[in-house]
Design a protein around this motif. Structure first.
Motif, PDB file in Angstrom:
ATOM      1  N   GLU A 414     -30.528  46.142 -83.402  1.00 25.08           N
ATOM      2  CA  GLU A 414     -31.118  46.961 -84.458  1.00 25.08           C
ATOM      3  C   GLU A 414     -30.126  47.956 -85.054  1.00 25.08           C
ATOM      4  N   LYS A 415     -29.182  48.433 -84.256  1.00 28.82           N
ATOM      5  CA  LYS A 415     -28.344  49.541 -84.716  1.00 28.82           C
ATOM      6  C   LYS A 415     -27.025  49.112 -85.343  1.00 28.82           C
ATOM      7  N   HIS A 416     -26.700  47.813 -85.293  1.00 24.02           N
ATOM      8  CA  HIS A 416     -25.376  47.386 -85.761  1.00 24.02           C
ATOM      9  C   HIS A 416     -25.409  46.572 -87.050  1.00 24.02           C
ATOM     10  N   MET A 417     -26.569  46.493 -87.704  1.00 25.97           N
ATOM     11  CA  MET A 417     -26.631  45.725 -88.943  1.00 25.97           C
ATOM     12  C   MET A 417     -27.510  46.444 -89.961  1.00 25.97           C
ATOM     13  N   LYS A 418     -26.941  46.731 -91.121  1.00 27.10           N
ATOM     14  CA  LYS A 418     -27.712  47.248 -92.253  1.00 27.10           C
ATOM     15  C   LYS A 418     -28.336  46.053 -92.959  1.00 27.10           C
ATOM     16  N   LYS A 419     -29.627  46.053 -93.141  1.00 26.03           N
ATOM     17  CA  LYS A 419     -30.286  44.862 -93.681  1.00 26.03           C
ATOM     18  C   LYS A 419     -30.658  44.991 -95.150  1.00 26.03           C
ATOM     19  N   GLU A 420     -30.935  46.196 -95.605  1.00 32.72           N
ATOM     20  CA  GLU A 420     -31.509  46.363 -96.938  1.00 32.72           C
ATOM     21  C   GLU A 420     -30.445  46.641 -97.995  1.00 32.72           C
ATOM     22  N   CYS A 421     -29.419  45.806 -98.053  1.00 28.57           N
ATOM     23  CA  CYS A 421     -28.361  46.028 -99.036  1.00 28.57           C
ATOM     24  C   CYS A 421     -27.559  44.748 -99.233  1.00 28.57           C
ATOM     25  N   TYR A 422     -26.766  44.744-100.297  1.00 33.38           N
ATOM     26  CA  TYR A 422     -25.820  43.655-100.566  1.00 33.38           C
ATOM     27  C   TYR A 422     -24.412  44.212-100.393  1.00 33.38           C
ATOM     28  N   GLU A 423     -23.670  43.676 -99.435  1.00 33.19           N
ATOM     29  CA  GLU A 423     -22.324  44.146 -99.135  1.00 33.19           C
ATOM     30  C   GLU A 423     -21.294  43.117 -99.618  1.00 33.19           C
ATOM     31  N   PHE A 424     -20.571  43.473-100.660  1.00 34.37           N
ATOM     32  CA  PHE A 424     -19.535  42.609-101.218  1.00 34.37           C
ATOM     33  C   PHE A 424     -18.173  42.951-100.622  1.00 34.37           C
ATOM     34  N   CYS A 425     -17.305  41.954-100.571  1.00 30.53           N
ATOM     35  CA  CYS A 425     -15.899  42.214-100.256  1.00 30.53           C
ATOM     36  C   CYS A 425     -15.046  41.092-100.841  1.00 30.53           C
TER      37      CYS A 425
END
Length: 587
Positions: A414-425
């Motif tokens: 639960e603490k190591h993943m942000k779920k409510e976003c789009y992460e580009f790289c």
């Protein structure tokens, strides 16, 4: 234009009470109370409206009609006594004066209930796709697709890109996948090919003096299906820029994509410019993949020095990679399931242990590490309660296996993943060359049309495996959206780049005659990229399968079960294109 109706089925409101209306649509269902009272749901593209049957005559009309027939209803709008606040039309109903059958559904039983179609077998959904698309939630994804494509097109136009359509019938070209071939009737024994991408055409456009090109381009590749890849055909936002660098391409993509994801996506935020740039070798070392999901904050650590000689046979003489997860108190059952899934995805074993609250190594392979506990704890920076996932093999195998384990552990914690976003790289600095797994020979690693970093001097003086290219991938939430590159526009550098993989000048001229010739007449430096439209929409809609956002997808076996393709054709058709079919012998 109302198309034989005064209103659509999602339009009427309380203010329309008393109006005479004509509605058309599909007879979805009826809740029959008695022989002269029933509540019929009429559905069209825009929504649903309740139609109240209040006479035996009207009920007699409906009784002989199967659900999913199309009908026309003429009647009067009135306020509902029992309102449905969950529907836009929930305050009103229509009392019919005339019902006409427009198109009969001749079947009493449907392959699946329309509103439950997503629960049906996938092949049934694809075979009866016209019924599946009637499901409002399925339809909404197609509407979303249209809006997103229109938004992408508008944004590219606003940035001064010119939309140019390139040919569908072209020549076969080595692009990395199998071609779809089209036999020529007028040129016996010769074939067109459907383009795997508009790569050569868009580069020729740059040499032709066009400055900024784009199109929503159809691409055709004879390759197997995956959850994020549709077999046969797909679409990409293809773009190219003259007199441009890698940063120029990045600037355009970083301006175009995040607002589209934020406007239409299921998640509220997307990465703002500039996106993180991660060199390929660093991505493999830190994340075990060249398409890292940066929503997960876990990274790989090298544990080779402290574990390769610990006496555990699978680690002996191998590279060992570790993922440290603090606060991961999963049960043994959950851990075993994660390790099993790693093996399913990689065909490699995953291992683990913990540092318990008392500072002791426990579980998994801990018994092999107890004598060197202090060295292990120091090397990995462990704290009581930490979980450690492990993978071993040659460097690439250990990285890839650990990369899959990292992704699974991130999703499970639960603490190591942000779920409510789009992460580009951006993944940058790909190797220009690699040793082919099957051939054992030097091959292009990514794209043969890319400019090597260091140009001709690098090709002449460096070990080919050390040469980096101006190549880059766009990644979002662990999904590769696109590959791109600064192109090799110099014929001399191009010849040398191909010479290293065993292809001479004549080979290059033969394989890429038009593009090579165009570059010999003075080509500008140019760069481009082509984000996959289908994958973008899949991410924006939050779907796990790309087939959910394609109107008429093929199944996993590259078959169109609705149309029956691929299919045999008549002998005359084969004769016209000078083809004889020779079936493989049965074994």
């Amino acid at each position: 234009m109302t198309q034989s109706r005064t209103h659509n089925c999602g339009e009427l409101r309380l203010a329309d009470a008393g109006a005479q209306v004509t509605l058309v649509g599909w007879y979805e269902n009826i809740r029959k109370v008695s022989k002269n009272l029933g509540f019929l749901i009429l559905r069209d593209f825009y929504g649903t409206t309740q139609v109240v049957i209040e006479t035996e005559e009207m009920m007699a009309v409906i009784d002989v009609v199967n659900k999913e027939s199309t009908i026309q209803v003429q009647g009067t709008v009135r306020e509902r006594s029992s309102k449905n606040p969950g529907l836009p039309t929930g305050d009103i109903e229509v009392v019919p004066e005339h019902i006409e059958i427009l198109g009969k559904c001749i079947y009493q039983a449907l392959p699946f209930e329309i509103r439950q179609s997503e629960d049906a077998d996938e092949n049934a959904r694809l075979k009866y796709r016209y019924l599946d698309l009637r499901n409002p939630s399925v339809k909404e994804r197609m509407v979303m697709r249209s809006k997103i494509v229109a938004e992408l097109r508008n944004r590219m136009n606003e940035l001064g890109f010119l939309e140019v359509t390139t040919p569908i019938l072209t020549c076969s070209s080595p692009e990395g996948a199998r071609d779809y071939l089209v036999p020529s009737r007028n040129h016996p024994g010769k074939f067109y090919a459907l383009p795997q991408a508009p790569q050569q055409f868009k580069q020729i456009l740059m040499a032709s003096g066009f400055d900024r090109y784009f199109q929503i381009a159809p691409c055709f590749r004879d390759e197997d299906a995956r959850a994020d890849r549709s077999p046969g055909e797909f679409y990409q936002l293809d773009m190219e820029m003259a007199f441009a660098s890698q940063e120029d391409v990045f600037d355009v993509i970083e301006e175009v994509l995040p607002p589209v994801f934020e406007k239409y996506g299921i998640y509220p935020t997307a990465t703002k410019a500039p996106f993180v740039r991660i060199p390929y070798l660093e991505a493999m070392d830190r994340y075990g993949t060249d398409k890292p999901d940066l929503r997960i904050d876990l990274v790989l650590q090298d544990a080779t020095g402290v574990m390769a000689d610990c006496g555990f046979a699978p680690f002996a003489g191998q590279t060992v990679k570790a993922i440290v997860v603090d606060g991961f108190a999963a049960s043994r059952k959950v851990i075993d399931a994660l390790c099993a899934e790693v093996e399913v995805q990689t065909a490699q074993k995953a291992y683990w242990f913990r540092l318990d609250d008392k500072g002791e190594l426990v579980g998994g392979i801990s018994k092999f590490l107890k004598e060197r506990k202090d060295a292990v704890v120091a090397a990995l920076g462990l704290k009581p309660g930490d979980f450690v996932g492990l993978a071993a093999g040659n460097l690439l195998t250990a990285q890839k296996t650990a990369g899959v384990f990292r992704k699974l552990l991130g999703a499970a914690s639960e603490k190591h993943m942000k779920k409510e976003c789009y992460e580009f790289c951006w993944i940058v600095d790909f190797p220009m060359y690699e040793i082919g797994e099957e051939s054992g020979e030097l091959e292009f690693c990514h794209n043969p049309f890319s400019m090597p970093q260091g140009g001709m001097e690098a090709l002449k003086t460096q070990d080919p495996l050390s040469i980096l290219a101006y190549q880059y991938d766009l990644v979002c939430n662990g999904v590769e959206l696109s590959s791109g590159a600064v192109r090799n526009h110099d014929p001399e550098i191009m010849i040398e780049a191909f010479r290293l993989v065993g292809l001479g000048e004549e080979d290059v001229k033969a394989k890429f005659p038009a593009m090579y010739s165009a570059f010999c007449y003075g080509a500008p430096p140019h760069a481009g990229i082509a984000p996959g439209v289908d994958r973008m929409i899949m991410l924006i809609c939050g779907e796990d399968s790309i087939r959910e956002i394609i109107p008429f997808p093929m199944n996993k076996n590259a078959m169109d079960v609705m149309m029956g393709a691929p299919a045999a054709v008549e002998k005359k058709q084969l004769d016209d294109v000078h083809i004889a079919v020779v079936m493989p012998e049965e074994k």
